[in-house]
Motif scaffolding. Structure first.
Motif, PDB file in Angstrom:
ATOM      1  N   ASP A 167       0.789  -0.948  -0.207  1.00  0.00           N
ATOM      2  CA  ASP A 167       0.362   0.142  -0.723  1.00  0.00           C
ATOM      3  C   ASP A 167       0.320   1.040  -0.168  1.00  0.00           C
ATOM      4  N   ASP A 168       2.291   0.727   0.785  1.00  0.00           N
ATOM      5  CA  ASP A 168       3.197   2.570   0.159  1.00  0.00           C
ATOM      6  C   ASP A 168       4.006   2.458  -0.969  1.00  0.00           C
ATOM      7  N   LEU A 169       3.867   1.561  -1.392  1.00  0.00           N
ATOM      8  CA  LEU A 169       4.883   1.547  -2.723  1.00  0.00           C
ATOM      9  C   LEU A 169       3.661   1.644  -4.239  1.00  0.00           C
ATOM     10  N   TYR A 170       2.014   0.841  -3.984  1.00  0.00           N
ATOM     11  CA  TYR A 170       1.314   0.988  -5.258  1.00  0.00           C
ATOM     12  C   TYR A 170       0.198   1.462  -4.921  1.00  0.00           C
ATOM     13  N   ASP A 171      -0.349   1.933  -6.211  1.00  0.00           N
ATOM     14  CA  ASP A 171      -1.016   3.162  -5.843  1.00  0.00           C
ATOM     15  C   ASP A 171      -2.665   1.721  -6.211  1.00  0.00           C
ATOM     16  N   GLY A 216      -2.698  -0.539  -8.877  1.00  0.00           N
ATOM     17  CA  GLY A 216      -1.270  -1.710  -8.953  1.00  0.00           C
ATOM     18  C   GLY A 216       0.164  -0.649  -9.304  1.00  0.00           C
ATOM     19  N   LEU A 217      -0.404   0.417 -10.097  1.00  0.00           N
ATOM     20  CA  LEU A 217       1.222   1.133 -10.541  1.00  0.00           C
ATOM     21  C   LEU A 217       1.730   1.438  -9.407  1.00  0.00           C
ATOM     22  N   PRO A 218       3.170   2.300  -9.381  1.00  0.00           N
ATOM     23  CA  PRO A 218       4.078   2.532  -9.059  1.00  0.00           C
ATOM     24  C   PRO A 218       3.302   4.202  -8.232  1.00  0.00           C
TER      25      PRO A 218
END
Length: 81
Positions: free
Chosen positions: A71-75, A78-80
């Motif tokens: 959740d911290d890395l992807y929206d 599922g995109l960065p």
């Protein structure tokens, strides 16, 4: 009683020399060395491993270390971020 026969002359001589230096019998030297080796090569029990993990977790909590999640890395797509 089972017997231990040392067929390697160098091992025999090393044990004899160590026994002389320490003022012990050769049997006592072999006993001491075997016991020490058993203690240092003992595998930790499940409970000991679990306790070590709990100690690490407490340390991480205490130091306020946080870990990133997906959740911290992807929206939400599922995109960065």
């Amino acid at each position: 009683m089972p017997m231990l026969t040392i067929k390697d002359p160098q091992v025999y001589e090393n044990v004899r020399e160590l026994a002389n230096r320490k003022g012990m019998t050769m049997t006592a030297v072999v006993r001491e060395l075997a016991q020490r080796e058993l203690e240092t090569t003992r595998r930790p029990t499940y409970e000991e491993k679990l306790q070590a993990i709990r100690e690490i977790q407490a340390q991480v909590e205490e130091e306020g270390i946080t870990f990133l999640t997906d959740d911290d890395l992807y929206d939400e797509d599922g995109l960065p971020k």
